[in-house]
Design a protein around this motif. Sequence first.
Motif, PDB file in Angstrom:
ATOM      1  N   LYS A 132       0.839  -1.200   0.000  1.00 18.73           N
ATOM      2  CA  LYS A 132       0.000   0.000   0.000  1.00 18.73           C
ATOM      3  C   LYS A 132       0.877   1.255   0.000  1.00 18.73           C
ATOM      4  O   LYS A 132       0.641   2.192  -0.753  1.00 18.73           O
ATOM      5  CB  LYS A 132      -0.917  -0.002   1.224  1.00 18.73           C
ATOM      6  N   GLN A 136       1.176   4.128  -2.879  1.00 17.33           N
ATOM      7  CA  GLN A 136       0.979   5.555  -2.590  1.00 17.33           C
ATOM      8  C   GLN A 136       2.190   6.370  -3.022  1.00 17.33           C
ATOM      9  O   GLN A 136       2.053   7.458  -3.575  1.00 17.33           O
ATOM     10  CB  GLN A 136       0.706   5.762  -1.098  1.00 17.33           C
ATOM     11  N   LYS A 139       2.129   6.706  -6.726  1.00 12.49           N
ATOM     12  CA  LYS A 139       1.089   7.656  -7.090  1.00 12.49           C
ATOM     13  C   LYS A 139       1.605   9.087  -6.945  1.00 12.49           C
ATOM     14  O   LYS A 139       1.425   9.926  -7.825  1.00 12.49           O
ATOM     15  CB  LYS A 139      -0.131   7.428  -6.192  1.00 12.49           C
ATOM     16  N   ARG A 140       2.271   9.365  -5.817  1.00 11.35           N
ATOM     17  CA  ARG A 140       2.827  10.702  -5.586  1.00 11.35           C
ATOM     18  C   ARG A 140       3.890  11.035  -6.636  1.00 11.35           C
ATOM     19  O   ARG A 140       3.950  12.163  -7.131  1.00 11.35           O
ATOM     20  CB  ARG A 140       3.435  10.779  -4.187  1.00 11.35           C
TER      21      ARG A 140
END
Length: 148
Positions: A132, A136, A139-140
């Motif tokens: 996870k 993330q 994604k950033r």
Amino acid sequence: MYNDSTPIGGKSSSTRENLAEPQEQELYIQIKDEVVDQIIEHGLSKTESKLFFKLLKYDRFGDRPVKVKVAEILLVTGISKACYHRAIARFEAMGWFGFKHSDVEISNFCVPTKLSQKRDSQSQKRDSQSQKRDSQSQKRDSQSQKRD
């Protein structure tokens, strides 16, 4: 004058503790109630006891089969080959251990599986959390690249 709190030889207790041998880590063994009940009901001979606890010591948690030479087991326990074979036949029949006889691979079935299952679920949870976080982070990174 002699002081009652001074150890003989004049060394303090902290100095003596520093000179002491390092202590071994104590490890404990869990055994299923069912196995304990069977042992109470049927008993173990002296030879079987020696072998039973040596095998438990080889694989304390039942999570990693161990390869050991029969000669090593016989030497360490001081039992005869005939007694060894009788005992392992009984242990297999009772479902306490599994043996593969290439050298000897020992699998311990005497311990509760809840502990192993709990460790597995905790490990899976950590893996999931790690994935996870990685997701993330990616994604950033992609959002950052879009802004540039």
